[in-house]
Design a protein around this motif. Sequence first.
Motif, mmCIF file in Angstrom:
data_model
loop_
_atom_site.group_PDB
_atom_site.id
_atom_site.type_symbol
_atom_site.label_atom_id
_atom_site.label_comp_id
_atom_site.label_asym_id
_atom_site.label_seq_id
_atom_site.Cartn_x
_atom_site.Cartn_y
_atom_site.Cartn_z
ATOM 1 N N ILE A 167 0.933 -1.333 0.158
ATOM 2 C CA ILE A 167 -0.126 -0.012 -0.103
ATOM 3 C C ILE A 167 0.976 1.230 0.217
ATOM 4 C CG2 ILE A 167 -1.637 1.245 1.419
ATOM 5 C CD1 ILE A 167 -2.952 -1.268 2.237
ATOM 6 N N LYS A 168 1.869 1.273 0.872
ATOM 7 C CA LYS A 168 2.787 2.274 0.824
ATOM 8 C C LYS A 168 3.492 2.597 -0.470
ATOM 9 C CE LYS A 168 3.906 2.154 5.716
ATOM 10 N NZ LYS A 168 4.952 1.995 6.898
ATOM 11 N N GLU A 169 3.929 1.408 -1.048
ATOM 12 C CA GLU A 169 4.718 1.484 -2.236
ATOM 13 C C GLU A 169 3.777 2.060 -3.414
ATOM 14 O OE1 GLU A 169 6.130 -2.290 -2.987
ATOM 15 O OE2 GLU A 169 7.889 -2.061 -1.532
ATOM 16 N N ARG A 170 2.520 1.483 -3.367
ATOM 17 C CA ARG A 170 1.480 1.981 -4.232
ATOM 18 C C ARG A 170 1.055 3.430 -4.147
ATOM 19 N NH1 ARG A 170 0.316 1.926 -9.525
ATOM 20 N NH2 ARG A 170 -2.038 2.205 -9.951
ATOM 21 N N THR A 171 0.946 3.897 -2.894
ATOM 22 C CA THR A 171 0.571 5.335 -2.507
ATOM 23 C C THR A 171 1.681 6.120 -3.104
ATOM 24 O OG1 THR A 171 -0.477 4.452 -0.693
ATOM 25 C CG2 THR A 171 0.007 6.812 -0.810
ATOM 26 N N LYS A 172 3.100 5.687 -2.805
ATOM 27 C CA LYS A 172 4.065 6.448 -3.557
ATOM 28 C C LYS A 172 4.215 6.426 -4.579
ATOM 29 C CE LYS A 172 9.195 6.618 -3.404
ATOM 30 N NZ LYS A 172 10.493 5.858 -2.908
ATOM 31 N N GLU A 173 3.731 5.242 -5.470
ATOM 32 C CA GLU A 173 3.595 5.278 -7.036
ATOM 33 C C GLU A 173 2.798 6.386 -7.356
ATOM 34 O OE1 GLU A 173 2.912 2.230 -10.544
ATOM 35 O OE2 GLU A 173 3.377 1.413 -8.515
ATOM 36 N N LEU A 174 1.565 6.141 -6.838
ATOM 37 C CA LEU A 174 0.334 6.804 -7.184
ATOM 38 C C LEU A 174 0.770 8.555 -7.007
ATOM 39 C CD1 LEU A 174 -2.584 5.081 -5.898
ATOM 40 C CD2 LEU A 174 -1.914 5.141 -7.981
ATOM 41 N N VAL A 175 1.423 8.926 -6.146
ATOM 42 C CA VAL A 175 1.423 10.387 -5.765
ATOM 43 C C VAL A 175 2.618 10.832 -6.910
ATOM 44 C CG1 VAL A 175 2.910 11.711 -4.038
ATOM 45 C CG2 VAL A 175 1.149 10.101 -3.275
ATOM 46 N N GLU A 176 3.598 9.845 -7.028
ATOM 47 C CA GLU A 176 4.741 10.241 -8.291
ATOM 48 C C GLU A 176 3.956 10.358 -9.495
ATOM 49 O OE1 GLU A 176 7.374 7.256 -7.624
ATOM 50 O OE2 GLU A 176 8.418 8.010 -5.937
ATOM 51 N N ASN A 177 3.026 9.190 -9.901
ATOM 52 C CA ASN A 177 2.358 9.268 -11.064
ATOM 53 C C ASN A 177 1.472 10.676 -11.269
ATOM 54 O OD1 ASN A 177 3.576 7.056 -11.953
ATOM 55 N ND2 ASN A 177 1.919 5.832 -11.537
ATOM 56 N N GLU A 178 0.722 10.972 -10.141
ATOM 57 C CA GLU A 178 0.095 12.173 -10.082
ATOM 58 C C GLU A 178 0.844 13.297 -10.267
ATOM 59 O OE1 GLU A 178 -3.382 14.453 -7.359
ATOM 60 O OE2 GLU A 178 -2.217 12.630 -6.613
ATOM 61 N N SER A 179 1.783 13.440 -9.684
ATOM 62 C CA SER A 179 2.792 14.474 -9.996
ATOM 63 C C SER A 179 3.295 14.510 -11.275
ATOM 64 C CB SER A 179 4.018 14.414 -9.040
ATOM 65 O OG SER A 179 4.901 15.516 -9.124
ATOM 66 N N PHE A 180 3.596 13.438 -11.943
ATOM 67 C CA PHE A 180 4.134 13.501 -13.135
ATOM 68 C C PHE A 180 3.064 13.922 -14.389
ATOM 69 C CE2 PHE A 180 4.845 10.833 -16.967
ATOM 70 C CZ PHE A 180 5.824 11.415 -17.679
ATOM 71 N N LEU A 181 1.761 13.153 -14.099
ATOM 72 C CA LEU A 181 0.609 13.579 -14.994
ATOM 73 C C LEU A 181 0.395 15.245 -14.749
ATOM 74 C CD1 LEU A 181 -1.382 10.550 -14.573
ATOM 75 C CD2 LEU A 181 -0.202 11.140 -16.463
ATOM 76 N N SER A 182 0.524 15.662 -13.786
ATOM 77 C CA SER A 182 0.054 16.989 -13.401
ATOM 78 C C SER A 182 1.152 17.917 -14.089
ATOM 79 C CB SER A 182 0.121 17.117 -11.868
ATOM 80 O OG SER A 182 -0.038 18.629 -11.582
ATOM 81 N N SER A 183 2.351 17.526 -14.107
ATOM 82 C CA SER A 183 3.268 18.003 -14.909
ATOM 83 C C SER A 183 3.019 18.030 -16.422
ATOM 84 C CB SER A 183 4.925 17.900 -14.435
ATOM 85 O OG SER A 183 5.171 17.841 -13.080
ATOM 86 N N ILE A 184 2.605 17.161 -16.657
ATOM 87 C CA ILE A 184 2.356 16.960 -18.384
ATOM 88 C C ILE A 184 1.103 17.817 -18.464
ATOM 89 C CG2 ILE A 184 1.447 15.453 -20.156
ATOM 90 C CD1 ILE A 184 3.152 13.206 -18.838
ATOM 91 N N ILE A 185 0.089 17.760 -17.759
ATOM 92 C CA ILE A 185 -1.096 18.576 -18.017
ATOM 93 C C ILE A 185 -1.040 20.048 -17.983
ATOM 94 C CG2 ILE A 185 -3.415 19.117 -17.103
ATOM 95 C CD1 ILE A 185 -3.532 16.151 -16.126
#
Length: 529
Positions: A167-185
């Motif tokens: 869960i911690k790893e997935r949460t970290k991954e989601l946060v990183e993905n969200e940050s990455f996608l947010s940067s793209i957007i």
Amino acid sequence: MLFLIFADQCYKNSKVRKALQNSYTIMNNNIDVYIQALNSANSGIIITDNTQPDNPIIYCNKTFETMTGYTYDEIIGHNCRFLQSQDRLQPEREYIKECIAQEKECKVEIRNYKKNGNLFWNELYISPVKDDDGNITHFIGVQNDITDRKKAEHELREEKSSVEKKIKERTKELVENESFLSSIIQTVRESLLVLDADYKVLSANNHFLNSFKVTREDTVGKILFELGNHQWDIDILRELLMKILPTNNPVIDYEVEHNFPHIGKKVMLLNAYRIEFEGQYKDRILIAIEDITEKKETERRKDDFLSIASHELKTPLTTIKGLVQLLQRMAPENSSEKFNDTLDKIGVYVDRLNILISDLLDTSKIQSGNIELHKEPFDIDKTIKDTVENLSLATPNHTISLSGTTRAMVMGDELQISQVINNLISNAIKYSPGSDQVEIYMNRVGNFVKISVRDYGMGINAQDKNKIFERFFRARDIQKKFPGLGIGLYISHEIVVNHNGTLWVESEVGEGSTFSFTLPIMKNDENEH
């Protein structure tokens, strides 16, 4: 007396209570029966003598022997701590020692070891036995093997730990993905909006804010149609979001033109998607907005230029054609063959240039929506036959075969339909340098006539087939070998569409191509069956 006290304590403190209840009334007279009852208990039972040094074991039942792997003779006389072997640092040992010293009951879970060295977990209950004077004479220990339970608990903890880690790893991954996608957007050169099911703006990227001159505070959290003092209350946008999207189909390249009071006229290309969450397709709406205002203006200027240039070229070209025809009629009787051939070639190239300019004019009219249709009923079979005969005379080196019949009347512009057939057959000849065969087939398909033109030439790859009817598009390999502007098929496509028909192509590279189009048959066609 000792066994009576023991029975009373077991009745109060162990799992042998049920067995002892049945035998308690006869214990005074039948010790053997009582011992038999203890041996039949599912729990291991021991008795230690507190009056002797080191509290030795003076009794154990059969279950205790089975549980530990030791025999009765190997157990008697030992202190029960021998079961912990070398594992002596367990805090439970100190707790047992304190309880015995304080003469009180205790319950612990402790690691014990069988005779063969195998670990087993022991759930131990210890109760003191007092004499008539209140002195502690013995201790009774009731033991249960809880190894399986401990193993299950351990596996459960391991699984919980693993799940928590994931869960911690997935949460970290989601946060990183969200940050990455947010940067793209935020960096993408296209306006993006995310709405909820009630059309409230959940997020807007920087490009949207900059393009439409608004702030994030004035946008996020507001209803889309209320943005900018209702500047976004656009009828066609409401239709897109409230009628088209609820069918759960995406909206692709939907052109919206609107005059914004503060920033002027905008032409926008909209793409909208519903994003499903937990099976509720109305959860989120993603809208991508491309500002094509400048692009449209550039295309308009280009079309204006083509129109003006074509008109300007048309006048001198007509004059040149007239002069060439005059020279051909006035040619001296003794003029050389080369002179006459040169005039003929000039006439041919003038005709080609005239066709090219006419095509450019047609393209300009189509783009501006000013194409003129002179619709009248005409015999489609005769039109196709006449066109084929004229092309056959002009291209004697190719065999153009015609088969099938429709016996149908079509309402349309006969000249333009003839132009379509002419374009398709000319292309079939032009792009089939290794073949001299072109086949035309016509027939009825439901309420339509279908005309197909087949060649055995180069063919078209799958990627180019999707663009073949676009204005000015030419496949790269064709562009190198054959001259042209790439407007013939575009004009043909638009003419067929304006006649409520469809034009398409089927082709394989190296196998040739078949261009087909349909036209609706007149409803009152007396020949229709």
